[in-house]
Design a protein around this motif. Sequence first.
Motif, PDB file in Angstrom:
ATOM      1  N   HIS A   3      36.870  38.931  47.531  1.00 16.98           N
ATOM      2  CA  HIS A   3      36.565  39.820  46.408  1.00 16.98           C
ATOM      3  C   HIS A   3      37.551  40.995  46.384  1.00 16.98           C
ATOM      4  O   HIS A   3      37.908  41.546  47.429  1.00 16.98           O
ATOM      5  N   ILE A   5      37.397  44.453  44.334  1.00 19.18           N
ATOM      6  CA  ILE A   5      36.552  45.235  43.425  1.00 19.18           C
ATOM      7  C   ILE A   5      37.259  46.541  43.062  1.00 19.18           C
ATOM      8  O   ILE A   5      37.783  47.239  43.937  1.00 19.18           O
ATOM      9  N   ASP A  86      35.439  42.972  39.216  1.00 20.11           N
ATOM     10  CA  ASP A  86      35.566  42.190  40.441  1.00 20.11           C
ATOM     11  C   ASP A  86      36.444  40.973  40.170  1.00 20.11           C
ATOM     12  O   ASP A  86      36.218  40.234  39.208  1.00 20.11           O
ATOM     13  N   TRP A  88      37.147  37.622  41.848  1.00 23.80           N
ATOM     14  CA  TRP A  88      36.495  36.794  42.877  1.00 23.80           C
ATOM     15  C   TRP A  88      37.233  35.459  42.980  1.00 23.80           C
ATOM     16  O   TRP A  88      37.236  34.662  42.049  1.00 23.80           O
ATOM     17  N   ASP A  97      37.376  36.566  37.083  1.00 29.55           N
ATOM     18  CA  ASP A  97      37.406  38.019  36.862  1.00 29.55           C
ATOM     19  C   ASP A  97      36.237  38.385  35.964  1.00 29.55           C
ATOM     20  O   ASP A  97      36.057  37.787  34.890  1.00 29.55           O
ATOM     21  N   GLY A  99      33.695  41.964  34.700  1.00 33.36           N
ATOM     22  CA  GLY A  99      33.490  43.402  34.814  1.00 33.36           C
ATOM     23  C   GLY A  99      32.797  43.959  33.585  1.00 33.36           C
ATOM     24  O   GLY A  99      32.439  43.234  32.646  1.00 33.36           O
TER      25      GLY A  99
END
Length: 337
Positions: A3, A5, A86, A88, A97, A99
């Motif tokens: 991850h 972030i 984030d 991931w 992706d 968010g």
Amino acid sequence: GNHAIKYGGEYKFDNFSNISTGGVAGIFGFSTEQTSMPALQGVALSGGGVGFNYASFLLGYANTASVSNPQDPQYRRPTWGFFIQDTWRLTRKLTLDYGMRYDYQPASTELHDRTSMFAPTLPNPAAGNLLGATLYAGEGPGRCKCQLSKTYPYAFGPRLGIAYQIAPKWVMRAGFAVSYAQVANFAYIGGGNSIGMGFNSIVFSNPAFAEPGVVLRNGLSYNAAELTAASYDPGIRPSFGQINSPPALVDPNAGRPPRMASWNVGLQRELGSNMVAEVAYVGNRGVWFRADGLNDYNGLTESRLKGFGLDINTAADRSLLTSVSYTHLTLPTNREV
């Protein structure tokens, strides 16, 4: 681990101050009337006009005058923005992706709610209760118990992206996002939209042709309390016997930012170590963009004209409505104007 972030925020504070003291010492206007021949009532002779405004000034006879108190409307607009995202990496072939961003953009307000606006749907007691009066922001007697513009509180902007390697040299990418633009910046609004809120002017005009509105040696005689009195009068415009402008109309949706939804789907192919070919579909759809001037608030609607017995679908009525001047017309329905 797999991850990445990111998160953050933004804060801005816009300030617009418009301090004006231009009319505090008085503004005087001089005309040819006070040094002309009263019997002519302003009609020019064959040799030219009669009267000289500079001579009226030397005599101390002002045709008009006005005095104002200092004006200092203080407009403010704070804005906030927050986001979290984030990236991931689910597998070696799949990355996600996602968010969210949130924007809060209130419309500009005056520091002490000293703002008024033209309200096209409010009855005007100074005009026979025709629609089109003055509305006052803020709380208290005579005010609307509101802000003139509403703030949009739901400016959530989701973000979603995906990348997937479908074969050794093939990658598919797709994404979707909702984003918001800035609300309108400060316009030059000044004290003109604080009419009736205590930023006043007292006007002196000539009582009759050739009579001075003010004699300079006598100064300006007025009650100073009238300069700072807040009337909150919905019929403050038009003034008695005059055709003067109301405050500007404030967009009730000035606190709603333009919104854009965007999406794309693409396919990439590696052609060589330094070359990639890509084909993609990209789409977007927007709403709530500003389009000032599309609403003609001074225009007469078809239903309004029908209230006077006029129909724009009738040739004679259209001719009447577009005539520059006329003295007498008899319409097909025996209406006389």
